[in-house]
Design an enzyme around this catalytic site. Structure first.
Site, mmCIF file in Angstrom:
data_model
loop_
_atom_site.group_PDB
_atom_site.id
_atom_site.type_symbol
_atom_site.label_atom_id
_atom_site.label_comp_id
_atom_site.label_asym_id
_atom_site.label_seq_id
_atom_site.Cartn_x
_atom_site.Cartn_y
_atom_site.Cartn_z
ATOM 1 C CD GLU A 33 52.067 11.014 36.567
ATOM 2 O OE1 GLU A 33 52.128 10.709 35.362
ATOM 3 O OE2 GLU A 33 52.900 11.747 37.118
ATOM 4 C CG ASP A 77 55.402 9.601 37.427
ATOM 5 O OD1 ASP A 77 55.068 8.787 38.307
ATOM 6 O OD2 ASP A 77 55.397 9.330 36.214
ATOM 7 C CG ASP A 113 58.195 14.052 35.969
ATOM 8 O OD1 ASP A 113 57.049 14.392 36.349
ATOM 9 O OD2 ASP A 113 58.383 13.122 35.175
ATOM 10 C CD GLU A 170 53.648 16.883 31.623
ATOM 11 O OE1 GLU A 170 52.536 17.138 31.138
ATOM 12 O OE2 GLU A 170 54.661 17.571 31.394
ATOM 13 C CE1 TYR A 200 59.427 8.987 37.242
ATOM 14 C CE2 TYR A 200 60.898 10.870 37.081
ATOM 15 C CZ TYR A 200 59.703 10.250 36.785
ATOM 16 O OH TYR A 200 58.770 10.905 36.010
ATOM 17 N NE ARG A 258 59.136 10.159 32.912
ATOM 18 C CZ ARG A 258 58.431 9.031 32.828
ATOM 19 N NH1 ARG A 258 58.740 8.128 31.913
ATOM 20 N NH2 ARG A 258 57.449 8.795 33.653
ATOM 21 C CG HIS A 301 64.475 12.677 39.888
ATOM 22 N ND1 HIS A 301 63.507 12.842 40.837
ATOM 23 C CD2 HIS A 301 64.004 13.271 38.765
ATOM 24 C CE1 HIS A 301 62.486 13.502 40.307
ATOM 25 N NE2 HIS A 301 62.775 13.782 39.048
#
Length: 693
Positions: free
Chosen positions: A7, A80, A82, A84, A296, A298, A342
């Protein structure tokens, strides 16, 4: 050539270093395909089918990635880890016409050599449950934003916005302000006895009468108590001495790290977000190049990998000794709604201690990293131990209590200091049951209950987490949106709703009860989690929501006649127009109050209110229409930048857009102005670390 799509360009160098020359790492700079900005793009009559298109600004980039992919030996989608990121990977796979079940998905919970190489060596197919959960959220947010926002603008004024998570978060702030304004203080009293045994004096607080909790509402009640206890015998009723334990705090998750960054380091949410992302993607370490330092950022899980636990244990044994390393690894409970995809946020390699990095990385990065580092080490250490003592003393049916504790073994507090109620330890003399102590004096104190306190950015995020509103990746963005929409402001770091924010909230509460219901919003998050688990279809969730929402929209639209008035007669001022000599009046605009000539439309002169004397004169280029962007000032004198072609172009920004491109990633550059007048050139790309004074 093997092609790896990521990303943000901020981690390209770090990943390239670990993969070697056989791999080309290509950043997409976020989404390349999405719902179009200028149309609704959700087919309400066809099972909510979304229409995606390549983002106009990304067409050249997509052409480039297609060309690269056509000649690639292998393709890896390393966006990433997740929802998204999974959706971005899916859009890439669709654009490149990759097979639905192709083994192309890789993800890095940490950007270390081991993690990157292992992930590339073991690609997986796309996770369509994750993708569908993201599509469900996107559809829900599009329906609310694109249908409700125009209605708000018609009923109140200007270009207003509403959002599924945004609006209920605003309600938290408005409700807190209402509670403060309606608060009525209640009187209560405290009674404390100063007692002694020999030369040793100690204090004891009145807590009960006849084994029932005692509430003392007024002076009359105090006098009644004093009439008894002033001349009573004080006899020790019980003595309880025990060893108590304090468990280490869990390693950081997104919400707890955001809270501590704001409250302990005094960071803003925007500066925290950029700093944390850089620690994950990689920062420049003097003499070593770009290196990722944390996992990570988030996550809502407190889980830690076994490898990380052994790494921590070795560090603790080497630095503190065997007593500080628990025989069994500490475990921490996560919320039921935690996705556990995660690990918790932790350092990747403990050799990069804060002491080692001092002077080698940016100071702000070091402060945030130190929080993460110490919290992780502490979470894996032994419990702290205390010698705790509680003594209850009776005086004619009234029970007084003295308590205290003294540290026996510091355990995790050697690394991570905590606030203790009794810093002085135990100062109570040795006492035995039945022993009589001497009363020295009785003191009383009148107090009043205090109103709820306003939210800060940190406490609001904590409340969002407790209530189940949003997810870790959305907390900071939601709060910043409320600021950008002028729905909230700060007052000595506390969050206060603006008049506009209150107006919007009251209107939504009246006509859209589900949107403004905290429990309903939290349940929607749980339903999206169920999509991720493959238990339900995202279209079914959207359908249930939309059936109620569309009825509320229809009702609210028909109530147009009872809506809040769009405008009131302008308020006169004592300022004379410097162009035509007429008196100016106060008017409300998109960016707050301003002065306008009363001779409008013959004279179109306007003035900002309370503009600073040292106004910024710089101008830039509008990235939306190509016009001139110049400095503006809000009614509170706050600097922002807006396009001079307003109202044809409504572009605004807190920073000045420049014509120059970033030398590192070719994104747009902006000039940032600090309160003290310092000017800094920054890159608009969240993943890029380019900064220049």
């Amino acid at each position: 050539m093997k092609l790896v799509f990521i990303e943000g360009p901020g981690k390209r160098d770090t990943i390239s270093k670990y993969l070697g020359s056989d791999y080309v790492v290509f950043p997409t700079k976020g989404h390349v395909r999405d719902l179009p900005a200028k149309s609704f793009a959700i087919d309400l009559k066809n099972n909510y089918e979304p229409t995606y298109e390549i983002i106009p600004e990304k067409k050249a980039l997509v052409a480039d990635l297609k060309k690269r992919a056509a000649n690639a030996e292998a393709i890896y989608l390393a966006t990433d880890p997740d929802r998204e990121g999974e959706a971005i990977a899916w859009h890439l796979a669709t654009i490149l016409d990759l097979d639905k079940d192709a083994l192309v998905r890789t993800a890095f919970n940490e950007i270390s050599k081991k993690a990157v190489q292992e992930s590339i060596a073991n690609p997986k197919p796309l996770n369509y449950d994750l993708i569908n959960a993201q599509q469900g959220r996107r559809a829900l947010d599009r329906i609310v934003g694109y249908q409700l926002s125009p209605l708000l603008s018609k009923k109140i004024h200007g270009k207003l916005s509403a959002g599924r998570v945004q609006s209920v978060t605003l309600k938290l702030i408005v409700d807190r302000e209402d509670a403060i304004n309606s608060f009525v203080p209640v009187e209560y009293w405290n009674v404390t006895a100063e007692l002694s045994k020999g030369d040793n004096k100690f204090k004891s607080d009145l807590i009960q009468y006849q084994d029932k909790k005692l509430e003392i509402p007024n002076k009359e009640a105090v006098d009644k108590i004093l009439s008894v206890v002033e001349n009573a015998e004080y006899k020790v009723h019980s003595v309880k001495r025990q060893v108590t334990y304090s468990k280490p705090p869990a390693p950081y998750i997104t919400s707890s790290l955001q809270q501590d960054a704001v409250s302990k380091l005094k960071m803003t949410l925007s500066s925290y977000t950029k700093c944390a992302q850089s620690l994950y993607e990689g920062v420049m370490i003097a003499g070593e190049g770009k290196t990722a330092l944390v996992t990570y950022i988030r996550t809502d899980s407190t889980r830690v990998s076994l490898d990380a636990q052994f790494m921590a244990k070795e560090y603790i044994l080497n630095n503190f000794g065997e007593a500080y390393a628990p025989k069994k690894f500490n475990e921490f409970a996560s919320k039921e709604s935690a996705q556990d995809a995660h690990e918790a946020i932790r350092p990747i390699n403990l050799k990069y201690s804060p002491e080692y990095l001092k002077g080698k990385i940016d100071e702000q990065y070091l402060k945030l990293y130190t929080l993460i580092y110490k919290r992780f080490i502490a979470s894996q250490m032994s419990f702290a131990q205390y010698d705790s003592l509680t003594v209850d003393i009776l005086a004619d049916g009234y029970k007084f209590r003295s308590s205290g504790k003294a540290l026996i073994f510091d355990g995790y507090t050697r690394v991570y200091k905590v606030q203790e109620d009794d810093k002085n330890g135990i100062n109570i003399p040795d006492l035995v049951e039945g022993e009589v102590v001497k009363k020295e004096k009785i003191t009383t104190e009148q107090k009043f209950t205090k109103p709820p306190v306003r939210f800060t950015e940190a406490s609001l995020i904590k409340e969002m987490e407790v209530q189940g509103i949003g997810r870790p990746a959305t907390y900071a963005a939601t709060v910043m949106t409320l600021f950008n929409r002028d729905y909230i402001k700060t007052d000595k770091k506390a969050l206060v709703p603006t008049e506009l924010g209150v107006q919007v909230t009251k209107y939504l509460e009246e006509y859209f009860k589900n949107i403004m219901d905290i429990k309903f919003t939290a349940e929607m998050e749980e339903q999206l989690d169920n999509v991720e688990l493959g238990k339900v279809k995202w279209q079914d969730i959207v359908d249930v929501f939309y059936k109620d929402f569309s009825q509320q929209m229809e009702y609210a639209s028909h109530q147009m006649g009872v809506a809040v008035p769009k405008s009131a007669p302008p308020e006169p001022s004592d300022v004379k127009c410097d162009k035509c000599g007429s008196m100016m009046v106060y008017r409300d605009g998109k960016f707050g109050k301003f002065l306008a000539c009363s001779n409008f439309p013959q004279c179109k002169n306007t003035k900002n209110i309370n503009q600073p004397t040292n106004q910024v004169q710089d101008t830039g280029k509008c990235p939306k229409c190509g016009g001139v962007v110049s400095a503006k000032y809000s009614k509170r004198g706050k600097l922002f930048f807006g396009c001079d072609n307003y109202p044809k172009c409504d572009y605004i920004s807190w920073d000045l857009p420049l014509e120059d491109k970033c030398p590192m990633c070719q994104a747009n550059l902006f000039k940032k102005y600090s309160a003290k007048g310092k000017q800094t050139i920054i890159c608009n790309n969240k993943g890029c670390t380019y900064v220049k004074d």
